[in-house]
Scaffold this active site. Structure first.
Site, PDB file in Angstrom:
ATOM      1  N   ASN A 141       0.861  -1.178   0.000  1.00 26.96           N
ATOM      2  CA  ASN A 141       0.000   0.000   0.000  1.00 26.96           C
ATOM      3  C   ASN A 141       0.898   1.228   0.000  1.00 26.96           C
ATOM      4  O   ASN A 141       1.470   1.569   1.029  1.00 26.96           O
ATOM      5  CB  ASN A 141      -0.889  -0.020   1.258  1.00 26.96           C
ATOM      6  CG  ASN A 141      -1.710   1.249   1.395  1.00 26.96           C
ATOM      7  OD1 ASN A 141      -1.817   2.028   0.447  1.00 26.96           O
ATOM      8  ND2 ASN A 141      -2.288   1.465   2.572  1.00 26.96           N
TER       9      ASN A 141
ATOM     10  N   LYS B 283       0.063   4.261  -0.357  1.00 26.64           N
ATOM     11  CA  LYS B 283      -0.611   5.462   0.169  1.00 26.64           C
ATOM     12  C   LYS B 283      -0.397   6.629  -0.814  1.00 26.64           C
ATOM     13  O   LYS B 283      -0.329   6.391  -2.012  1.00 26.64           O
ATOM     14  CB  LYS B 283      -0.115   5.783   1.576  1.00 26.64           C
ATOM     15  CG  LYS B 283      -0.133   4.550   2.483  1.00 26.64           C
ATOM     16  CD  LYS B 283       0.079   4.870   3.914  1.00 26.64           C
ATOM     17  CE  LYS B 283       0.228   3.589   4.700  1.00 26.64           C
ATOM     18  NZ  LYS B 283       0.095   3.770   6.126  1.00 26.64           N
TER      19      LYS B 283
ATOM     20  N   HIS C 232      -9.514   1.006   4.955  1.00 28.60           N
ATOM     21  CA  HIS C 232      -8.209   1.211   5.612  1.00 28.60           C
ATOM     22  C   HIS C 232      -8.406   2.187   6.786  1.00 28.60           C
ATOM     23  O   HIS C 232      -9.219   3.110   6.711  1.00 28.60           O
ATOM     24  CB  HIS C 232      -7.212   1.785   4.603  1.00 28.60           C
ATOM     25  CG  HIS C 232      -5.815   1.835   5.131  1.00 28.60           C
ATOM     26  ND1 HIS C 232      -5.369   2.829   5.966  1.00 28.60           N
ATOM     27  CD2 HIS C 232      -4.775   0.984   4.989  1.00 28.60           C
ATOM     28  CE1 HIS C 232      -4.112   2.602   6.299  1.00 28.60           C
ATOM     29  NE2 HIS C 232      -3.722   1.471   5.712  1.00 28.60           N
TER      30      HIS C 232
ATOM     31  N   GLU D 260      -6.785   4.644   7.765  1.00 30.36           N
ATOM     32  CA  GLU D 260      -6.631   6.073   7.436  1.00 30.36           C
ATOM     33  C   GLU D 260      -7.905   6.601   6.787  1.00 30.36           C
ATOM     34  O   GLU D 260      -8.262   7.761   6.974  1.00 30.36           O
ATOM     35  CB  GLU D 260      -5.391   6.276   6.549  1.00 30.36           C
ATOM     36  CG  GLU D 260      -4.122   6.137   7.366  1.00 30.36           C
ATOM     37  CD  GLU D 260      -2.913   5.627   6.603  1.00 30.36           C
ATOM     38  OE1 GLU D 260      -2.908   5.653   5.363  1.00 30.36           O
ATOM     39  OE2 GLU D 260      -1.957   5.183   7.280  1.00 30.36           O
TER      40      GLU D 260
ATOM     41  N   GLU E 117      -5.246  -4.935  10.827  1.00 29.81           N
ATOM     42  CA  GLU E 117      -4.259  -3.872  10.976  1.00 29.81           C
ATOM     43  C   GLU E 117      -4.578  -3.067  12.237  1.00 29.81           C
ATOM     44  O   GLU E 117      -5.405  -2.140  12.193  1.00 29.81           O
ATOM     45  CB  GLU E 117      -4.306  -2.935   9.765  1.00 29.81           C
ATOM     46  CG  GLU E 117      -3.986  -3.598   8.448  1.00 29.81           C
ATOM     47  CD  GLU E 117      -3.443  -2.598   7.440  1.00 29.81           C
ATOM     48  OE1 GLU E 117      -2.322  -2.800   6.991  1.00 29.81           O
ATOM     49  OE2 GLU E 117      -4.135  -1.613   7.146  1.00 29.81           O
TER      50      GLU E 117
ATOM     51  N   GLY F 268       2.306   2.416  10.700  1.00 29.81           N
ATOM     52  CA  GLY F 268       3.248   3.536  10.524  1.00 29.81           C
ATOM     53  C   GLY F 268       3.944   3.962  11.799  1.00 29.81           C
ATOM     54  O   GLY F 268       4.566   5.023  11.834  1.00 29.81           O
TER      55      GLY F 268
ATOM     56  N   SER G 292       3.511  -1.840  10.499  1.00 28.47           N
ATOM     57  CA  SER G 292       4.961  -1.786  10.758  1.00 28.47           C
ATOM     58  C   SER G 292       5.693  -3.079  10.409  1.00 28.47           C
ATOM     59  O   SER G 292       6.640  -3.464  11.090  1.00 28.47           O
ATOM     60  CB  SER G 292       5.228  -1.371  12.213  1.00 28.47           C
ATOM     61  OG  SER G 292       4.756  -0.064  12.449  1.00 28.47           O
TER      62      SER G 292
HETATM   63  C1  PEP Z   1      -0.810   0.239   6.020  1.00 25.24           C
HETATM   64  O1  PEP Z   1      -0.941   1.425   5.778  1.00 25.24           O
HETATM   65  O2  PEP Z   1      -1.659  -0.576   5.595  1.00 25.24           O
HETATM   66  C2  PEP Z   1       0.343  -0.204   6.790  1.00 25.24           C
HETATM   67  C3  PEP Z   1       0.349  -1.409   7.247  1.00 25.24           C
HETATM   68  O3  PEP Z   1       1.350   0.722   6.983  1.00 25.24           O
HETATM   69  P1  PEP Z   1       2.790   0.451   7.644  1.00 25.24           P
HETATM   70  O4  PEP Z   1       3.321  -0.832   7.054  1.00 25.24           O
HETATM   71  O5  PEP Z   1       3.607   1.644   7.260  1.00 25.24           O
HETATM   72  O6  PEP Z   1       2.579   0.326   9.116  1.00 25.24           O
END
Ligand code: PEP
Length: 243
Positions: free
Chosen positions: A7, A9, A93, A95, A164, A170, A201
């Protein structure tokens, strides 16, 4: 088959997309037995498809609208995405939920629209830190799943779920693989034989710790997917785990 998904973003111009994908395809050449997915921003889908269409790497979008067309300024329909080679869409997601106010009801409409159009949704669920601290993780996950899939019969073979935890995204602070495993197995208890990815992460160092958990069927990777070498290493971790 495991799914390793990137992803990106709101990152990468069209030129950066081309440079990344040309390098990445070389790095994953010859790798089999894993689904690989790249979800660039909408603006890069067209150039990404030109490069990926003859490869085994699939193309996904990070969002969609549920209506087919019409007066929805700034939105993108599933027909438009299909036209650009998209076969997966990330839906719900964190976000989108927590920055842009997406509700479970809206997410439900998007899932239904994806299924009608034959695009595979990756439904994201995850608790906030205050839910976890209050012991509410499984309740939150159950509620998000029920509302997102409301009105649908068994769709476990037509969708993927990404667990998640919001606090892990992040933050550089991933979930403990054993804690993720508990949530993944609960999701399968609720939905049946669905593919459940972990996200939050993930990096080349910790990827295999998650992938060796029995109910972790793949990874959704944000930050560490922005570099082709780092994402290719994560893809390779899924193959090492199988061997
Ligand atoms: C995500 O945005 O789906 C995600 C898992 O981000 P990160 O790997 O940066 O934590």
């Amino acid at each position: 088959m495991k799914l390793i998904a990137a992803n990106w973003k709101m990152n990468k111009t069209t030129q950066e997309t081309k440079d990344y994908l040309e390098k990445f395809l070389g790095l994953v050449e010859g790798i089999d037995g894993v689904d690989i997915l790249i979800c660039p921003p909408f603006t890069s889908l067209c150039v990404a498809w030109e490069i990926l269409k003859d490869s085994k790497v699939k193309l996904g979008a990070q969002n969609c609208h549920y209506e087919q067309k019409g007066a929805f300024t700034g939105e993108i329909s599933l027909d438009m995405l299909k036209d650009l080679g998209v076969s997966y869409v990330i839906v719900g997601h964190s976000e989108r939920r927590w920055i842009f106010g997406e509700t479970d009801e809206l997410i439900n409409k998007k899932i239904i629209a994806c299924l009608e159009k034959g695009i595979r949704p990756i439904l994201c669920v995850g608790e906030k830190i205050e839910d976890r601290e209050a012991g509410l993780t499984l309740k939150v996950i159950e509620s998000q799943l029920k509302l997102a899939l409301s009105g649908l019969e068994d769709v476990s073979d037509k969708i993927d779920v990404a667990y998640e935890p919001v606090w892990a995204i992040g933050s550089g602070n991933p979930a403990m693989p054993e804690d993720a495993q508990l949530v993944h197995s609960y999701i399968k208890e609720l939905l049946g034989k669905v593919r459940v990815l972990y996200g939050g992460s993930v990096n080349p160092k910790n990827a295999s710790d998650f992938l060796c958990m029995p109910d972790v069927d793949g990874l959704l990777v944000g930050g560490a997917s922005l570099d082709p070498l780092s994402f290719a290493q994560i893809v390779k971790a899924s193959c090492a785990d199988k061997a």
